[in-house]
Write a protein that holds these residues in place. Structure first.
Motif, mmCIF file in Angstrom:
data_model
loop_
_atom_site.group_PDB
_atom_site.id
_atom_site.type_symbol
_atom_site.label_atom_id
_atom_site.label_comp_id
_atom_site.label_asym_id
_atom_site.label_seq_id
_atom_site.Cartn_x
_atom_site.Cartn_y
_atom_site.Cartn_z
ATOM 1 N N GLU A 29 0.911 -1.157 -0.023
ATOM 2 C CA GLU A 29 -0.078 0.127 -0.086
ATOM 3 C C GLU A 29 0.967 1.352 0.018
ATOM 4 O OE1 GLU A 29 -3.397 0.627 -0.095
ATOM 5 O OE2 GLU A 29 -3.758 -1.431 -0.170
ATOM 6 N N GLY A 30 2.017 1.110 -0.117
ATOM 7 C CA GLY A 30 3.197 2.251 -0.487
ATOM 8 C C GLY A 30 3.814 2.642 0.720
ATOM 9 N N ALA A 31 3.564 2.001 1.832
ATOM 10 C CA ALA A 31 4.308 2.403 3.159
ATOM 11 C C ALA A 31 5.808 2.040 3.187
ATOM 12 C CB ALA A 31 3.869 1.921 4.370
ATOM 13 N N ARG A 32 6.804 2.822 3.527
ATOM 14 C CA ARG A 32 8.204 2.478 4.133
ATOM 15 C C ARG A 32 7.959 1.884 5.515
ATOM 16 N NH1 ARG A 32 11.047 8.043 3.519
ATOM 17 N NH2 ARG A 32 8.832 8.550 4.154
ATOM 18 N N VAL A 33 8.613 0.875 5.587
ATOM 19 C CA VAL A 33 8.487 0.093 6.803
ATOM 20 C C VAL A 33 9.878 -0.133 7.785
ATOM 21 C CG1 VAL A 33 7.458 -2.091 7.882
ATOM 22 C CG2 VAL A 33 6.393 -0.704 5.767
ATOM 23 N N GLY A 34 9.790 -0.193 8.933
ATOM 24 C CA GLY A 34 10.912 -0.535 9.798
ATOM 25 C C GLY A 34 10.478 -2.012 10.334
ATOM 26 N N LEU A 35 11.310 -2.977 10.051
ATOM 27 C CA LEU A 35 10.731 -4.528 10.389
ATOM 28 C C LEU A 35 11.830 -5.063 11.468
ATOM 29 C CD1 LEU A 35 10.213 -5.253 6.738
ATOM 30 C CD2 LEU A 35 8.469 -4.918 8.493
ATOM 31 N N LEU A 36 11.005 -5.324 12.574
ATOM 32 C CA LEU A 36 12.075 -5.827 13.620
ATOM 33 C C LEU A 36 11.573 -7.290 14.044
ATOM 34 C CD1 LEU A 36 12.180 -2.661 13.831
ATOM 35 C CD2 LEU A 36 12.120 -3.051 16.485
ATOM 36 N N VAL A 61 13.457 -7.810 21.198
ATOM 37 C CA VAL A 61 12.766 -6.587 21.669
ATOM 38 C C VAL A 61 12.469 -6.279 23.227
ATOM 39 C CG1 VAL A 61 11.687 -6.246 19.392
ATOM 40 C CG2 VAL A 61 10.725 -7.955 21.088
ATOM 41 N N THR A 62 13.217 -7.406 23.893
ATOM 42 C CA THR A 62 12.969 -7.369 25.173
ATOM 43 C C THR A 62 14.313 -6.674 26.010
ATOM 44 O OG1 THR A 62 14.245 -9.392 26.056
ATOM 45 C CG2 THR A 62 11.972 -9.724 25.382
ATOM 46 N N ASP A 63 14.911 -6.000 25.126
ATOM 47 C CA ASP A 63 16.158 -5.147 25.559
ATOM 48 C C ASP A 63 15.754 -3.715 25.312
ATOM 49 O OD1 ASP A 63 18.599 -3.561 25.510
ATOM 50 O OD2 ASP A 63 19.744 -5.459 25.340
ATOM 51 N N GLU A 64 15.454 -3.122 26.256
ATOM 52 C CA GLU A 64 14.855 -1.627 26.215
ATOM 53 C C GLU A 64 15.868 -0.614 25.404
ATOM 54 O OE1 GLU A 64 12.660 2.156 28.512
ATOM 55 O OE2 GLU A 64 13.459 0.448 29.554
ATOM 56 N N GLU A 65 16.862 -0.827 25.631
ATOM 57 C CA GLU A 65 18.106 -0.027 24.978
ATOM 58 C C GLU A 65 18.311 -0.190 23.584
ATOM 59 O OE1 GLU A 65 22.881 1.021 25.308
ATOM 60 O OE2 GLU A 65 21.715 0.272 27.010
ATOM 61 N N LEU A 66 18.340 -1.261 23.337
ATOM 62 C CA LEU A 66 18.275 -1.890 21.822
ATOM 63 C C LEU A 66 17.063 -1.459 21.114
ATOM 64 C CD1 LEU A 66 19.882 -5.763 21.897
ATOM 65 C CD2 LEU A 66 20.846 -3.469 21.111
ATOM 66 N N VAL A 67 15.961 -1.446 21.658
ATOM 67 C CA VAL A 67 14.632 -1.209 21.037
ATOM 68 C C VAL A 67 14.626 0.570 20.739
ATOM 69 C CG1 VAL A 67 12.250 -0.697 21.404
ATOM 70 C CG2 VAL A 67 13.313 -2.962 22.026
ATOM 71 N N LEU A 68 15.095 1.050 21.646
ATOM 72 C CA LEU A 68 15.470 2.440 21.521
ATOM 73 C C LEU A 68 16.162 2.764 20.360
ATOM 74 C CD1 LEU A 68 14.673 5.481 22.307
ATOM 75 C CD2 LEU A 68 16.556 5.422 23.886
ATOM 76 N N SER A 121 6.421 1.343 22.265
ATOM 77 C CA SER A 121 5.607 2.604 22.300
ATOM 78 C C SER A 121 6.044 3.778 22.818
ATOM 79 C CB SER A 121 4.257 2.058 22.745
ATOM 80 O OG SER A 121 4.299 1.670 24.292
ATOM 81 N N LYS A 122 6.891 3.505 23.905
ATOM 82 C CA LYS A 122 7.464 4.466 24.777
ATOM 83 C C LYS A 122 8.411 5.435 23.793
ATOM 84 C CE LYS A 122 10.547 5.217 28.636
ATOM 85 N NZ LYS A 122 11.368 4.615 29.763
ATOM 86 N N ALA A 123 9.086 4.494 23.027
ATOM 87 C CA ALA A 123 10.150 5.048 22.081
ATOM 88 C C ALA A 123 9.566 5.934 21.030
ATOM 89 C CB ALA A 123 11.112 3.822 21.493
ATOM 90 N N VAL A 124 8.286 5.425 20.317
ATOM 91 C CA VAL A 124 7.828 6.198 19.196
ATOM 92 C C VAL A 124 6.988 7.450 19.698
ATOM 93 C CG1 VAL A 124 8.008 4.063 17.766
ATOM 94 C CG2 VAL A 124 5.808 4.601 18.869
ATOM 95 N N LEU A 125 6.401 7.331 20.871
ATOM 96 C CA LEU A 125 5.701 8.234 21.248
ATOM 97 C C LEU A 125 6.023 9.721 21.121
ATOM 98 C CD1 LEU A 125 3.310 6.589 23.917
ATOM 99 C CD2 LEU A 125 2.440 7.909 22.009
ATOM 100 N N PRO A 126 7.179 10.043 21.334
ATOM 101 C CA PRO A 126 7.898 11.406 21.283
ATOM 102 C C PRO A 126 7.749 11.863 19.730
ATOM 103 C CG PRO A 126 9.275 10.153 23.089
ATOM 104 C CD PRO A 126 8.282 9.296 22.322
ATOM 105 N N PHE A 127 8.067 10.797 19.014
ATOM 106 C CA PHE A 127 8.181 11.082 17.809
ATOM 107 C C PHE A 127 6.749 11.728 16.974
ATOM 108 C CE2 PHE A 127 12.053 8.192 17.692
ATOM 109 C CZ PHE A 127 12.938 9.438 17.419
ATOM 110 N N MET A 128 5.830 10.801 17.519
ATOM 111 C CA MET A 128 4.399 11.108 17.069
ATOM 112 C C MET A 128 3.778 12.290 17.923
ATOM 113 S SD MET A 128 2.777 7.234 17.306
ATOM 114 C CE MET A 128 3.175 6.169 16.274
#
Length: 247
Positions: A29-36, A61-68, A121-128
């Motif tokens: 559908e045309g999105a650019r996507v980050g895939l984890l 994804v259970t490592d908060e620092e790596l997720v950020l 969600s904690k990491a993406v919310l500031p960008f949103m």
């Protein structure tokens, strides 16, 4: 031009199952996507052909620092993050009563199913928040509503995911950000295909439609939830249960 043209999505658990199907649909559908996903080789096999539209990140994804770090990398490459879909999940050890549950396994299931969704969600919310726009979807389960006997770790972790969507939905409701959950019953995946027929029948007998949901059905509903069209529903749990859910 697809519905998600110009948008950027981030998906966890993207190498298999529901996450894989959602990722392919968003890319189409045309999105650019980050895939984890923890399985980086599977990500490469599934998405290498998309080129620069797909950023593939092998990660625990259970490592908060790596997720950020991963979320920041996606944002730096694409310039924004419009959607987050948390699909990663494990059942852990099942068919055990509560007094037999291993604390170690309980912690592991919560780390994968709940904490990883909190971290992302904690990491993406500031960008949103900076753009006053965002769509977050946490994949939960009908087990998070009903509580499956013999599945304490899985059921309670998914109940926590549902509650997190309710809390976050209220917190960001005035900032153009919706946060919802999706609660599927059993979905037809390779894991289900490998199960004995009698076990699948036991599960589908609980579903009024008497069948599993399909990956396509899951992806269709998920992509609606994270689309601009879904602008007045937040803090809600969408059912995908063939009639099984009654509340």
């Amino acid at each position: 031009m697809g519905e998600f043209s110009g948008q950027v999505a981030l998906i966890t658990g993207a190498a298999s199952g529901i996450g894989l199907s959602i990722a392919h649909k968003l890319l189409a559908e045309g999105a650019r996507v980050g895939l984890l996903d923890f399985n980086e080789a599977a990500l490469q096999n599934a998405f290498a052909s998309y080129g620069s539209s797909a950023l593939l990140i092998g990660i625990d994804v259970t490592d908060e620092e790596l997720v950020l770090e991963a979320v920041t990398r996606v944002h730096d490459q694409f310039g924004q993050i419009d959607c987050l879909i948390n699909c990663v999940g494990i059942t852990g050890i099942t068919n055990v009563q509560s007094h037999e549950v291993s604390s170690e396994n309980l912690h592991k299931v919560f780390e994968v199913n709940f904490m990883s969704s909190f971290y992302t969600s904690k990491a993406v919310l500031p960008f949103m928040l900076a753009r006053n726009y965002g769509r977050i979807l946490h994949i939960a389960s009908i087990a998070g509503k009903e509580g499956n006997a013999g599945m304490l770790a899985y059921s309670t972790s998914k109940a926590a995911v549902i509650c997190m969507a309710k809390v976050q939905g209220k917190e960001y409701a005035e900032r153009g950000i919706t946060v919802n959950a999706l609660a599927p019953a059993v979905i037809q995946t390779p894991l289900v295909d490998a199960m004995p027929e009698v076990q699948v029948k036991y599960m589908t007998d609980k579903i009024p439609m008497k069948r599993c949901g399909t990956l396509e059905e899951a992806a269709n509903l998920a992509t609606y939830i994270v689309s601009p069209k879904n602008s007045f529903t937040t803090g809600f749990t969408f059912d995908l249960s063939g009639g099984r859910a009654t509340y």
